[in-house]
Design a protein around this motif. Structure first.
Motif, PDB file in Angstrom:
ATOM      1  N   THR A  42      -7.399   6.745   7.950  1.00 57.84           N
ATOM      2  CA  THR A  42      -6.960   5.652   7.087  1.00 57.84           C
ATOM      3  C   THR A  42      -5.953   4.756   7.808  1.00 57.84           C
ATOM      4  O   THR A  42      -5.987   3.530   7.666  1.00 57.84           O
ATOM      5  N   ILE A  72       0.859  -1.173   0.000  1.00 59.57           N
ATOM      6  CA  ILE A  72       0.000   0.000   0.000  1.00 59.57           C
ATOM      7  C   ILE A  72       0.899   1.228   0.000  1.00 59.57           C
ATOM      8  O   ILE A  72       1.741   1.381   0.885  1.00 59.57           O
ATOM      9  N   GLY A 109     -11.393   2.167   2.743  1.00 61.15           N
ATOM     10  CA  GLY A 109     -11.813   1.135   1.794  1.00 61.15           C
ATOM     11  C   GLY A 109     -10.720   0.744   0.822  1.00 61.15           C
ATOM     12  O   GLY A 109     -10.702  -0.381   0.305  1.00 61.15           O
ATOM     13  N   ASP A 110      -9.786   1.674   0.573  1.00 59.32           N
ATOM     14  CA  ASP A 110      -8.655   1.354  -0.303  1.00 59.32           C
ATOM     15  C   ASP A 110      -7.694   0.374   0.358  1.00 59.32           C
ATOM     16  O   ASP A 110      -6.894  -0.268  -0.329  1.00 59.32           O
ATOM     17  N   VAL A 111      -7.768   0.283   1.673  1.00 61.86           N
ATOM     18  CA  VAL A 111      -6.904  -0.613   2.434  1.00 61.86           C
ATOM     19  C   VAL A 111      -7.570  -1.971   2.645  1.00 61.86           C
ATOM     20  O   VAL A 111      -6.977  -3.026   2.407  1.00 61.86           O
ATOM     21  N   GLY A 162     -10.790  -3.013   1.364  1.00 58.40           N
ATOM     22  CA  GLY A 162     -11.654  -3.529   0.324  1.00 58.40           C
ATOM     23  C   GLY A 162     -13.100  -3.168   0.627  1.00 58.40           C
ATOM     24  O   GLY A 162     -13.405  -2.485   1.604  1.00 58.40           O
ATOM     25  N   GLY A 205      -9.135  -5.775  -0.436  1.00 60.11           N
ATOM     26  CA  GLY A 205      -8.089  -4.779  -0.524  1.00 60.11           C
ATOM     27  C   GLY A 205      -6.721  -5.398  -0.340  1.00 60.11           C
ATOM     28  O   GLY A 205      -6.588  -6.603  -0.069  1.00 60.11           O
ATOM     29  N   ASP A 208      -4.829  11.185   0.273  1.00 57.30           N
ATOM     30  CA  ASP A 208      -6.204  10.958  -0.178  1.00 57.30           C
ATOM     31  C   ASP A 208      -6.624   9.487  -0.090  1.00 57.30           C
ATOM     32  O   ASP A 208      -7.709   9.119  -0.563  1.00 57.30           O
ATOM     33  N   LEU A 209      -5.804   8.641   0.521  1.00 51.48           N
ATOM     34  CA  LEU A 209      -6.133   7.221   0.652  1.00 51.48           C
ATOM     35  C   LEU A 209      -7.279   7.049   1.647  1.00 51.48           C
ATOM     36  O   LEU A 209      -7.277   7.655   2.720  1.00 51.48           O
ATOM     37  N   MET A 210      -8.251   6.213   1.308  1.00 55.02           N
ATOM     38  CA  MET A 210      -9.413   5.971   2.160  1.00 55.02           C
ATOM     39  C   MET A 210      -9.335   4.580   2.797  1.00 55.02           C
ATOM     40  O   MET A 210      -8.660   3.690   2.264  1.00 55.02           O
TER      41      MET A 210
END
Length: 318
Positions: free
Chosen positions: A117, A69, A78-80, A82, A98, A74-76
């Protein structure tokens, strides 16, 4: 697996990592101790000290799934982790996992992302599970986070929450190598076939799930003498009463030192621990878990300075 075989396995992993990374032998040793004691590692250092290369080399030497990662502002969450997304083809929701669903997770520049995050990793690091839409999903016994961060003085970074810092077994400071090693690195990188990505590509996996499980069982079999346990406890309790510290080490921190002490002894081929093992681990295991008071900060004292003073005051077993 016996202690001799574990030492041989550790030597093989060190050798593969050494193909790509030079001058970080102590850091590699403590990363191995974390691996065999089921701990996560935070690598901190200024840009250009091969933190990411070290983490990638460590993963490359292990026959495990690898994920990465790249933390950004701007990482959320859900990006981590899934999310469940609606599939119009099947007319149902399906889980899109994710990058956290892996064995060795490289969290690159983890302090570039905001606390919301960063907190997405809390449950994963503590329980090796991730909750998505109210359902727990297992990450497996090999899930290990190797995170990198630049010092908080660097622009565009966020301090990690204390709760997340406590999930890391070690915070390892990656410093610039000495002059001779740095010259060797430059000479190797001048030959594109020897340095950087070329060297990383040459690393062969030498330890898989079976070897790591056997190594962990070997470490678990080591029993610490009560005198060593009392020494660890005395150090932890001393951090809670020290005038320079406003928040001392938790019971989890003391337990982490005990686990890492067993691993360090096993990697050295011993079935017993020494007070020097504990002293060696106190800085990496506690520097990120204690909070200094304003007086210590005004005086320019670092967590390592305060911990060294405590080690001088707490009597070691003979």
């Amino acid at each position: 697996m016996n202690l001799e075989q574990l030492s041989g396995l550790a030597d093989a992993i060190r050798g593969e990592i050494g193909r790509a990374v030079r001058g970080q032998e102590e850091t590699v040793e403590l990363m191995l101790a974390a691996l065999f004691s089921r701990g996560h590692v935070l690598l901190e250092g200024p840009p250009g000290t091969a933190k990411t290369l070290l983490a990638r080399s460590f993963a490359a030497a292990l026959s495990l799934r690898f994920g990465r990662i790249q933390f950004t502002p701007d990482l959320m969450p859900g990006d981590v982790l899934g999310a469940n997304l609606f599939d119009f083809g099947t007319n149902a929701f399906r889980l899109v996992k994710g990058p956290v669903f892996t064995d060795i997770l490289l969290g690159d520049e983890i302090n570039r992302a905001p606390p919301k995050t960063q907190a997405a990793l809390l449950q994963a690091m503590s329980e090796r599970r991730a909750t998505i839409d109210g359902k727990d999903r297992d990450l497996g016994p090999w899930f290990t986070v190797v995170a990198t961060q630049n010092p908080i003085e660097q622009q565009g970074t966020y301090p990690l929450p204390e709760a997340q810092l406590d999930r890391f077994l070690f915070k390892l400071l990656v410093e610039f190598p000495d002059e001779a090693t740095e010259f060797d690195i430059l000479r190797r990188h001048a030959d594109r076939s020897l340095g950087g990505e070329a060297a990383l590509a040459e690393i062969a996996p030498v330890a898989g799930p079976e070897e790591i499980a056997a190594g962990r069982a070997c470490v678990d079999a080591i029993r610490l003498d009560d005198s060593i346990l009392r020494y660890i406890l005395a150090i932890a309790r001393a951090t809670r009463s020290a005038a320079e510290i406003t928040h001392g080490a938790s019971t989890r921190a003391a337990d982490a030192i005990a686990a890492a002490t067993r691993a360090l002894a096993a990697l050295d081929g011993r079935d017993y621990a020494l007070p020097d093992d504990v002293k060696r681990l106190c800085g990496p295991a506690l520097r990120h878990r204690i909070v200094l008071g304003p007086t210590a900060e005004i005086e320019g004292r670092s967590p390592d300075d305060v911990l060294a003073n405590i080690l001088d005051q707490v009597e070691a077993p003979r």
